[in-house]
Design a protein around this motif. Structure first.
Motif, PDB file in Angstrom:
ATOM      1  N   GLU A  24       0.832  -1.212   0.000  1.00 53.71           N
ATOM      2  CA  GLU A  24       0.000   0.000   0.000  1.00 53.71           C
ATOM      3  C   GLU A  24       0.866   1.261   0.000  1.00 53.71           C
ATOM      4  OE1 GLU A  24      -2.808   0.149   3.245  1.00 53.71           O
ATOM      5  OE2 GLU A  24      -3.918   1.814   2.330  1.00 53.71           O
ATOM      6  N   GLU A  25       2.049   1.165   0.622  1.00 49.37           N
ATOM      7  CA  GLU A  25       2.950   2.328   0.713  1.00 49.37           C
ATOM      8  C   GLU A  25       3.252   2.917  -0.663  1.00 49.37           C
ATOM      9  OE1 GLU A  25       3.474  -0.642   2.009  1.00 49.37           O
ATOM     10  OE2 GLU A  25       3.983  -0.494   4.134  1.00 49.37           O
ATOM     11  N   ILE A  26       3.503   2.031  -1.618  1.00 49.15           N
ATOM     12  CA  ILE A  26       3.899   2.493  -2.952  1.00 49.15           C
ATOM     13  C   ILE A  26       2.710   3.112  -3.683  1.00 49.15           C
ATOM     14  CG2 ILE A  26       4.895   1.756  -5.159  1.00 49.15           C
ATOM     15  CD1 ILE A  26       6.369  -0.445  -3.620  1.00 49.15           C
ATOM     16  N   VAL A  27       1.538   2.510  -3.476  1.00 55.21           N
ATOM     17  CA  VAL A  27       0.324   3.070  -4.089  1.00 55.21           C
ATOM     18  C   VAL A  27       0.071   4.476  -3.550  1.00 55.21           C
ATOM     19  CG1 VAL A  27      -2.169   2.769  -4.327  1.00 55.21           C
ATOM     20  CG2 VAL A  27      -0.659   0.778  -4.516  1.00 55.21           C
ATOM     21  N   LEU A  28       0.216   4.632  -2.248  1.00 52.17           N
ATOM     22  CA  LEU A  28       0.021   5.961  -1.640  1.00 52.17           C
ATOM     23  C   LEU A  28       1.054   6.956  -2.177  1.00 52.17           C
ATOM     24  CD1 LEU A  28      -0.665   4.952   2.087  1.00 52.17           C
ATOM     25  CD2 LEU A  28      -2.322   5.999   0.531  1.00 52.17           C
ATOM     26  N   ALA A  29       2.279   6.480  -2.344  1.00 53.69           N
ATOM     27  CA  ALA A  29       3.337   7.364  -2.838  1.00 53.69           C
ATOM     28  C   ALA A  29       3.042   7.832  -4.263  1.00 53.69           C
ATOM     29  CB  ALA A  29       4.679   6.641  -2.795  1.00 53.69           C
ATOM     30  N   ALA A  30       2.272   7.035  -5.000  1.00 59.13           N
ATOM     31  CA  ALA A  30       1.884   7.432  -6.356  1.00 59.13           C
ATOM     32  C   ALA A  30       0.556   8.190  -6.338  1.00 59.13           C
ATOM     33  CB  ALA A  30       1.773   6.200  -7.239  1.00 59.13           C
ATOM     34  N   CYS A  31       0.221   8.772  -5.179  1.00 58.79           N
ATOM     35  CA  CYS A  31      -1.030   9.507  -4.982  1.00 58.79           C
ATOM     36  C   CYS A  31      -2.250   8.628  -5.201  1.00 58.79           C
ATOM     37  CB  CYS A  31      -1.138  10.709  -5.916  1.00 58.79           C
ATOM     38  SG  CYS A  31       0.196  11.848  -5.700  1.00 58.79           S
ATOM     39  N   GLY A  32      -2.078   7.330  -5.066  1.00 57.65           N
ATOM     40  CA  GLY A  32      -3.195   6.425  -5.296  1.00 57.65           C
ATOM     41  C   GLY A  32      -3.908   6.041  -4.006  1.00 57.65           C
ATOM     42  N   GLN A  33      -5.045   5.377  -4.184  1.00 61.58           N
ATOM     43  CA  GLN A  33      -5.761   4.791  -3.055  1.00 61.58           C
ATOM     44  C   GLN A  33      -5.862   3.301  -3.347  1.00 61.58           C
ATOM     45  OE1 GLN A  33      -8.346   6.418  -0.586  1.00 61.58           O
ATOM     46  NE2 GLN A  33      -6.887   8.122  -0.650  1.00 61.58           N
ATOM     47  N   LEU A  34      -5.526   2.487  -2.360  1.00 59.29           N
ATOM     48  CA  LEU A  34      -5.598   1.032  -2.548  1.00 59.29           C
ATOM     49  C   LEU A  34      -6.878   0.522  -1.890  1.00 59.29           C
ATOM     50  CD1 LEU A  34      -3.873  -1.399  -3.634  1.00 59.29           C
ATOM     51  CD2 LEU A  34      -3.149  -1.745  -1.275  1.00 59.29           C
TER      52      LEU A  34
END
Lengths: 249, 420
Positions: B79-89
């Motif tokens: 999830e960390e990487i998704v958040l870093a890409a401004c994403g929501q998992l």
């Protein structure tokens, strides 16, 4: 003080009236688990002071049985308790019931060490034998007697009762002996039971409980397929008896 | 609130969706609202479930102006990487029997209900989360999923992470590469640059969520546990859907309430304490907890992906000075600390279960596997041996999402509890 143990099974309802004072069974009875019988159950069972409920319907009799605070206990515990009363020296119990097959291991003090049940479907239960006898159009005791006469049991491999029906129908059409088909059915039930028992070594006879135990000569078939069983006249009532005995302690 | 317009914009099959949502209240009532419960902090989580296809879906649609919405089925997806890409998992729908017949139109019946329901949820167009996602990240944690991704790729944009089978140096290296590749893929696909700061920020948010859940679970070590097992399960399950910061705050508040309740609660309930382990339990799969807790025992901890595996151990940020360091720490945390049955051998899981049994003072283990969940069903035998050696009674049950076996399950579990 009289205690009624009531085992509301998937195929039949069993009861045992137990007298606490004399430590003896006063009365017992059995009837089919039909909707009509479930409705009128209160009129059939004898009067009692206390009641213990077990079996598949144990939680769902509130509307018909207007008794206060019944003791509700699972059939595993009740079978172990009842079996100890009728045969204290048995440590392996096999209940082949209407809907499931239970294998219960108890220690010398009567405590349950472990138990196993078949999965949800009725393949390998008493119901399975009933259905297969129906397909061959014979009564269940005749079915057993025929199976005993067989010298070359058929192979029935299907996991599922409905698939086994198709298999039996194809055996009928390929003109296999009806005795051999009957023996094949029992063989598949016993092999399934052995799979359930699994790696638990049974160096002594297993006490057979449930409806199957009332059939004559069934032990011959078990013996033929390498499973040693014994029966007692009260084998069918261990659940109900156990439900009563739990209230005695 | 009427969501019709939103559902139409998401191309949801409205009629089928109505049937699905009609079934949920009954189940929710039965499992949650009919029981005694005195924690105020739970009302937030109940409200999330009551509106599970409403407010949160709306938020996710709005989020799409800022970044992608990404779906997954597994806690290995970082999830960390998704958040870093401004994403929501978001965790995708896969927990209800409703979707299984749809799934069986495409994949074989002899497959676990989670995969069948997941495929059915997408195919039937009744899961708004599925309809809203820009991308599905799959992971090769079992044969069923591995092949399911091929089916999904016809219906939704997919990215697949490969998994090692062994926690060896080579396995670790493969996974490190996969984590790095995911990062590069997301950057490129969504034109977002992921740098040290954005990764650090993502890590801190997820660590905070894990800490909050850890704090809540710690209160379950007390006797009696201030929160029922089914409520704790629900809270964890919602962690897969909810806005991470709001969720963390709500879990913290609930944990605090549990701590206060526990300190004022001196009476000692004699209920048997159960550890549940096995396959994940996706919303609204509350079956096993419901049966255990209406059979007179308490579930005090779950060793599965919707339990301790989800939040145990944080990603380290100490001594990390570059994006590469952080990505390595992320891959280390996931590969070393999640003991999924996809690994062979999987000794770590046995150790986890034993230490949880000790910490939570467990009386018995209910090993619950989904039907056809091969790896967990096979691993049950090893766990049974380990439990036996440590004198912890264990029962194995295998079940799917249907309710046809409730009677049988209840018989087994009641008998198990009676004999503890």
């Amino acid at each position: 003080m009289s205690i009624l143990g009531l085992d509301i099974g998937s195929r039949s309802i069993k009861w045992v009236l137990y007298d606490k004072g004399s430590n003896s069974i006063l009365e017992k009875g059995i009837l089919d688990s039909t909707p009509a019988n479930l409705e009128r159950i209160e009129g059939i069972i004898p009067p009692f002071d206390q009641i213990g409920l077990t079996g598949y319907g144990r939680h769902n009799l509130n509307n018909v049985l207007k008794v206060k605070s019944p003791k509700i206990v699972s059939e595993i515990t009740c079978h172990a308790k009842g079996a100890r009363y009728i045969e204290p020296e048995s440590y392996y119990l096999l209940d082949i019931g209407g809907q499931d097959t239970k294998f219960i291991m108890v220690d010398k003090s009567g405590k349950i060490i472990d138990f196993k049940l078949n999965d949800r479907c009725s393949a390998g239960t008493g119901r399975y034998i009933e259905n297969m006898a129906k397909i061959l159009d014979v009564k269940i005791q005749d079915f057993i007697d025929m199976a005993v006469r067989s010298e070359k049991p058929s192979n029935i491999n299907s996991m599922c009762t409905v698939f086994a029906e198709s298999e039996i129908i194809s055996l009928i059409h390929s003109r296999e002996q009806i005795e051999d088909i009957a023996a094949g059915v029992i063989k598949s039930l016993i092999f399934r039971t052995k799979a359930l028992i699994g790696t638990n070594k049974t160096d002594e006879s297993i006490l057979l409980l449930g409806g199957l135990s009332e059939l004559q000569n069934i032990e011959i078939l078990f013996e033929r397929f390498d499973l040693k069983i014994k029966k007692k006249s009260l084998s069918r009532y261990t659940g109900a008896l156990g439900a009563a005995l739990i209230l005695v302690d | 609130m009427d969501n019709t317009e939103m559902y139409q914009s998401l191309d949801i099959d409205l009629k089928a969706h109505d049937t699905l949502m009609g079934a949920l209240p009954v189940l929710f009532q039965e499992c949650f609202l009919n029981k005694e419960q005195d924690l105020k902090g739970l009302s937030y989580f109940y409200s999330v479930v009551a509106d599970i296809h409403g407010a949160r879906v709306k938020e996710l649609i709005e989020h799409k102006n800022k970044g992608p919405v990404i779906g997954s089925f597994c806690i290995y997806v970082p999830e960390e990487i998704v958040l870093a890409a401004c994403g929501q998992l978001v965790g995708l729908c896969a927990g209800a029997d409703f979707w299984v017949p749809y799934g069986e139109q495409i994949v074989p019946k002899n497959l676990c209900p989670l995969i069948k329901a997941g495929i059915g949820a997408k195919y039937s167009r009744t899961c708004p989360y599925f309809q809203v996602v820009d991308l599905l990240i799959g992971e090769n944690t079992c044969d069923g999923k591995k092949k399911a991704w091929e089916i999904f790729s016809d219906m939704v944009d997919m990215y697949i992470m490969d998994m090692p089978n062994k926690k060896s140096d080579a396995g670790l290296k493969l996974w490190q590469e996969e984590v790095w590749n995911l990062c590069s893929f997301l950057e490129k696909k969504f034109s977002k640059s992921i740098n040290f700061d954005s990764l650090l920020n993502g890590i801190q948010k997820v660590n905070a969520k894990r800490n909050a859940l850890k704090r809540l679970y710690n209160t379950r070590k007390l006797s009696p546990s201030p929160i029922s097992g089914i409520d704790a399960l629900l809270v964890t399950q919602i962690g897969f859907y909810d806005d991470i910061e709001r969720y963390t705050k709500m879990v913290e508040a609930l944990a605090q309430e549990c701590e206060e309740k526990a300190s004022s609660n001196s009476q000692n309930k004699n209920k048997k304490r159960i550890l549940v382990t096995g396959s994940p339990m996706v919303v609204p799969n509350w079956k096993i907890h419901h049966v255990i807790e209406t059979s007179g025992a308490d579930v005090v901890v779950e060793e599965n992906c919707t339990g301790t595996r989800y939040f145990k151990d944080n990603v380290s940020i100490e001594n990390a000075s570059s994006k590469g360091d952080l990505l390595k720490n992320i891959s280390d945390r996931y590969i070393n600390n999640i003991n999924c049955a996809c690994f062979s051998p999987n000794k770590g899981r046995e150790e986890d279960i034993l230490s949880l049994c000790k910490d939570y003072r467990v009386d018995g283990i209910v090993y619950a596997s989904l039907s056809f969940c091969t790896t967990y069903m096979i691993e049950a035998e090893k766990i049974r041996k380990t439990a036996k050696e440590n004198n912890i009674p264990m029962i194995t049950v295998e079940s799917d999402y249907s309710f046809g076996d409730l009677g049988q399950l209840r018989t087994r579990i009641e008998a198990f509890v009676e004999n503890l």
